[in-house]
Design an enzyme around this catalytic site. Sequence first.
Site, PDB file in Angstrom:
ATOM      1  N   SER A  34       0.862  -1.184   0.000  1.00  0.00           N
ATOM      2  CA  SER A  34       0.000   0.000   0.000  1.00  0.00           C
ATOM      3  C   SER A  34       0.904   1.242   0.000  1.00  0.00           C
ATOM      4  O   SER A  34       1.877   1.305   0.757  1.00  0.00           O
ATOM      5  CB  SER A  34      -0.875  -0.020   1.264  1.00  0.00           C
ATOM      6  N   GLY A  37       2.748   3.005  -4.954  1.00  0.00           N
ATOM      7  CA  GLY A  37       2.588   3.789  -6.182  1.00  0.00           C
ATOM      8  C   GLY A  37       1.817   3.077  -7.283  1.00  0.00           C
ATOM      9  O   GLY A  37       1.741   3.577  -8.406  1.00  0.00           O
ATOM     10  N   SER A  39      -1.483   2.564  -7.939  1.00  0.00           N
ATOM     11  CA  SER A  39      -2.603   3.292  -8.555  1.00  0.00           C
ATOM     12  C   SER A  39      -2.105   4.488  -9.352  1.00  0.00           C
ATOM     13  O   SER A  39      -2.574   4.747 -10.460  1.00  0.00           O
ATOM     14  CB  SER A  39      -3.572   3.817  -7.492  1.00  0.00           C
ATOM     15  N   SER A 106      -2.189  -7.613  -3.916  1.00  0.00           N
ATOM     16  CA  SER A 106      -2.005  -9.036  -4.307  1.00  0.00           C
ATOM     17  C   SER A 106      -0.770  -9.615  -3.610  1.00  0.00           C
ATOM     18  O   SER A 106       0.228  -9.939  -4.271  1.00  0.00           O
ATOM     19  CB  SER A 106      -1.932  -9.192  -5.822  1.00  0.00           C
TER      20      SER A 106
END
Length: 197
Positions: A34, A37, A39, A106
């Site tokens: 999380s 980077g 997104s 993932s």
Amino acid sequence: MNDNIVWHEHKTNKADRARQKNQKPAVIWLTGLSGSGKSTIANVLEQKLAASGKHTYLLDGDNIRHGLCGDLGFADKDRVENIRRISEVAKLFVDAGLIVITAFISPFRTDRKFCRNLLEAGEFVEVFVDTPLEVCEQRDPKGLYQKARQGDIKHFTGIDSAYETPESPEVHLTFDGETPDQSADKLIAALTEKGYL
Ligand SMILES: Nc1ncnc2c1ncn2[C@@H]1O[C@H](COP(=O)(O)OS(=O)(=O)O)[C@@H](OP(=O)(O)O)[C@H]1O
Ligand SMILES: Nc1ncnc2c1ncn2[C@@H]1O[C@H](COP(=O)(O)OP(=O)(O)O)[C@@H](O)[C@H]1O
């Protein structure tokens, strides 16, 4: 699966649709912590591919968890189901002839392999967005690391839930102070060099 359900072959197929779009359908699978980077890079990548005439679709963790996977949490079994559903959707979009970009943590190798195995050889392109935990935690764009450190969020990846690093990703994207635009260009260069674009 029900034995009475028989697969139906269609007259228009993936190769026809890919030819029509003049591109090689694939899943560009971004994986990382999380805040690494995913997104941001996925968005810039999609803009750049669209500008060069490619037909794309971006599947993004936060958005998919509002709809298709809105019933799932972050226990291991929920993450497994999350990636299973996304993999099946990605496969459909590849069949539609699209270049699919995905941005999910993932965290488990077997789940990423599940998607790879669903697709044909060369269609799954694993991109490890390898930003160190310290950098992700410093960025903390949604304030989630702070909450996880305070114990307000349980099972947070990298804190009290595992992230299994890719062993041989097609692209290994390290962070060395680049802007998102530069990172997306690095990714496009690697994808082009390896013949995926
Ligand atoms: N416990 C916990 N662990 C990790 N992430 C959490 C958690 N709770 C909420 N979030 C937010 O959900 C986003 C991750 O969703 P994903 O679907 O990508 O996760 S996973 O692939 O199923 O592990 C993730 O988005 P990104 O920051 O974009 O990765 C977070 O914003
Ligand atoms: N080179 C870079 N690539 C991607 N994001 C970067 C980069 N440099 C700084 N950032 C910042 O890091 C944050 C990454 O957040 P986000 O894209 O939501 O990550 P993720 O989807 O992996 O959780 C954003 O605030 C973004 O502006």
